[in-house]
Each structure stands twice: as structure tokens, then as C-alpha cells.
Design a protein around this motif. Sequence first.
Motif, PDB file in Angstrom:
ATOM      1  N   SER A   1      99.757  45.246 -63.266  1.00 24.94           N
ATOM      2  CA  SER A   1      98.736  44.774 -62.310  1.00 24.94           C
ATOM      3  C   SER A   1      97.336  45.079 -62.809  1.00 24.94           C
ATOM      4  O   SER A   1      96.430  44.238 -62.723  1.00 24.94           O
ATOM      5  CB  SER A   1      98.934  45.443 -60.946  1.00 24.94           C
ATOM      6  OG  SER A   1     100.191  45.132 -60.420  1.00 24.94           O
ATOM      7  N   ILE A   2      97.154  46.269 -63.335  1.00 20.92           N
ATOM      8  CA  ILE A   2      95.836  46.668 -63.828  1.00 20.92           C
ATOM      9  C   ILE A   2      95.471  45.852 -65.065  1.00 20.92           C
ATOM     10  O   ILE A   2      94.312  45.462 -65.232  1.00 20.92           O
ATOM     11  CB  ILE A   2      95.797  48.188 -64.082  1.00 20.92           C
ATOM     12  CG1 ILE A   2      95.942  48.925 -62.740  1.00 20.92           C
ATOM     13  CG2 ILE A   2      94.523  48.593 -64.809  1.00 20.92           C
ATOM     14  CD1 ILE A   2      96.294  50.390 -62.853  1.00 20.92           C
ATOM     15  N   ALA A   3      96.453  45.577 -65.925  1.00 19.92           N
ATOM     16  CA  ALA A   3      96.189  44.754 -67.117  1.00 19.92           C
ATOM     17  C   ALA A   3      95.657  43.385 -66.717  1.00 19.92           C
ATOM     18  O   ALA A   3      94.692  42.889 -67.310  1.00 19.92           O
ATOM     19  CB  ALA A   3      97.454  44.615 -67.963  1.00 19.92           C
ATOM     20  N   LYS A   4      96.264  42.774 -65.708  1.00 16.98           N
ATOM     21  CA  LYS A   4      95.819  41.445 -65.260  1.00 16.98           C
ATOM     22  C   LYS A   4      94.410  41.511 -64.678  1.00 16.98           C
ATOM     23  O   LYS A   4      93.565  40.664 -64.979  1.00 16.98           O
ATOM     24  CB  LYS A   4      96.805  40.882 -64.237  1.00 16.98           C
ATOM     25  CG  LYS A   4      98.131  40.487 -64.848  1.00 16.98           C
ATOM     26  CD  LYS A   4      99.130  40.035 -63.806  1.00 16.98           C
ATOM     27  CE  LYS A   4     100.490  39.823 -64.469  1.00 16.98           C
ATOM     28  NZ  LYS A   4     101.586  39.811 -63.518  1.00 16.98           N
ATOM     29  N   ALA A   5      94.145  42.508 -63.849  1.00 14.18           N
ATOM     30  CA  ALA A   5      92.815  42.646 -63.246  1.00 14.18           C
ATOM     31  C   ALA A   5      91.761  42.923 -64.317  1.00 14.18           C
ATOM     32  O   ALA A   5      90.671  42.348 -64.288  1.00 14.18           O
ATOM     33  CB  ALA A   5      92.825  43.764 -62.208  1.00 14.18           C
ATOM     34  N   LEU A   6      92.080  43.788 -65.253  1.00  9.18           N
ATOM     35  CA  LEU A   6      91.141  44.120 -66.326  1.00  9.18           C
ATOM     36  C   LEU A   6      90.890  42.912 -67.225  1.00  9.18           C
ATOM     37  O   LEU A   6      89.756  42.660 -67.625  1.00  9.18           O
ATOM     38  CB  LEU A   6      91.684  45.299 -67.139  1.00  9.18           C
ATOM     39  CG  LEU A   6      90.768  45.933 -68.168  1.00  9.18           C
ATOM     40  CD1 LEU A   6      89.483  46.456 -67.527  1.00  9.18           C
ATOM     41  CD2 LEU A   6      91.503  47.064 -68.902  1.00  9.18           C
ATOM     42  N   ALA A   7      91.942  42.159 -67.502  1.00  7.89           N
ATOM     43  CA  ALA A   7      91.794  40.949 -68.321  1.00  7.89           C
ATOM     44  C   ALA A   7      90.874  39.943 -67.627  1.00  7.89           C
ATOM     45  O   ALA A   7      90.002  39.351 -68.274  1.00  7.89           O
ATOM     46  CB  ALA A   7      93.157  40.332 -68.600  1.00  7.89           C
ATOM     47  N   ASP A   8      91.051  39.756 -66.327  1.00  8.22           N
ATOM     48  CA  ASP A   8      90.163  38.857 -65.578  1.00  8.22           C
ATOM     49  C   ASP A   8      88.725  39.357 -65.618  1.00  8.22           C
ATOM     50  O   ASP A   8      87.797  38.580 -65.844  1.00  8.22           O
ATOM     51  CB  ASP A   8      90.624  38.743 -64.116  1.00  8.22           C
ATOM     52  CG  ASP A   8      91.899  37.932 -63.951  1.00  8.22           C
ATOM     53  OD1 ASP A   8      92.291  37.231 -64.917  1.00  8.22           O
ATOM     54  OD2 ASP A   8      92.518  38.024 -62.874  1.00  8.22           O
ATOM     55  N   GLN A   9      88.563  40.633 -65.412  1.00  2.67           N
ATOM     56  CA  GLN A   9      87.235  41.245 -65.373  1.00  2.67           C
ATOM     57  C   GLN A   9      86.514  41.122 -66.714  1.00  2.67           C
ATOM     58  O   GLN A   9      85.320  40.842 -66.760  1.00  2.67           O
ATOM     59  CB  GLN A   9      87.431  42.719 -65.013  1.00  2.67           C
ATOM     60  CG  GLN A   9      86.211  43.498 -64.676  1.00  2.67           C
ATOM     61  CD  GLN A   9      86.616  44.879 -64.183  1.00  2.67           C
ATOM     62  OE1 GLN A   9      87.374  45.008 -63.231  1.00  2.67           O
ATOM     63  NE2 GLN A   9      86.112  45.898 -64.843  1.00  2.67           N
TER      64      GLN A   9
END
Length: 173
Positions: free
Chosen positions: A15-23
Amino acid sequence: MNIVLLGYMGCGKSSIAKALADQLKMNSIDLDDYIEDQENKTITQIFADHGEIYFRKREHQYLKKLLETHTNHIISLGGGTPCFAGNMELLKGNDQNKSVYLKTSLEELVDRLFIEKEKRPLIAHIATKEDLKDFIRKHLFERSFYYNQAAHIVSTDAKTVDQIAEEIESTLF
């Protein structure tokens, strides 16, 4: 640069990987998903058909391939990945890989994992929260040596996925 997220199952790596990638406007890759795609089998099927030794060798090969062929990615590892086949040395051996240990308390892991244990073959058989706590405590004791070798450590307790992603960004940049 690749940002590599590691930590115990249930700490929020995917979940954090996806959010960080978007950010950060980067792509994210979940190593377990990548392995399943490459092997055309689920992780559970790979373990059942070939055993853990086979899986750990393939996991190392796929991690090495990802690190060599992908740049500017967020890569989330499996919970055991850093602990086998010299994978931490592989991560530490290249300055372009920024490893981040998503450190989560034992209590938080128990709460998160107990409600979803049926989806996790490693813990599906555990009946009580107390037994799960003992299981995780033992694993964390064994794995913390590897996890703590990450270049950066970020606590995930009492934070949202977006807050953790923001903390990682401010830590790295």
C-alpha cells in the motif's frame, strides 16, 4: 534510484509503495506479484510445488534482475526477502538502491494480521491472537537483524499510508 521497502508482513509495504509511487510520479513493483507473473503460479503454489529453498533462490534471481533492469521504481519486498540469499547485501551494494524498513510494533502487526490471516498461508492456521503474537514475536526476533540494516527506518504505527509516504519522501529527498 530505486526505493526498496521492506518489513514484516502486514506492515503496509504494498500500500505504501503505491502511495509513494503516486506521490513521486514513479512506478511501483511488488516483488511477490512480479515472481507470480514470471513463474505463472502463486507464491503458495510455488512453495507447495517446489519448496522454500527453490522459492528463495528464484526470489533472489528476480530481485537481482529487477534491481539491474529497473530504475526509478518503488519496489516492495516480501517479508522474508531481506533475510535470505544475501539479499540485504545486494541492496546495500548499490548506492542507487535506497532501502526503507517499515517498522511496525508487535501489537499493531497482530491487530492487522489477525483479521486477514486466512489470506496469508504462513499464519492461516493460527487460532488465537496470543498464538499469533508469539509467532510474530519469534519471526521479528529472527528478522530484525536484517530489517535494521536498511538505510532508513520509518515507523508505521498510528500513521496513515499517505503520512508514511510523505515521511519517506522527506527522509530521502
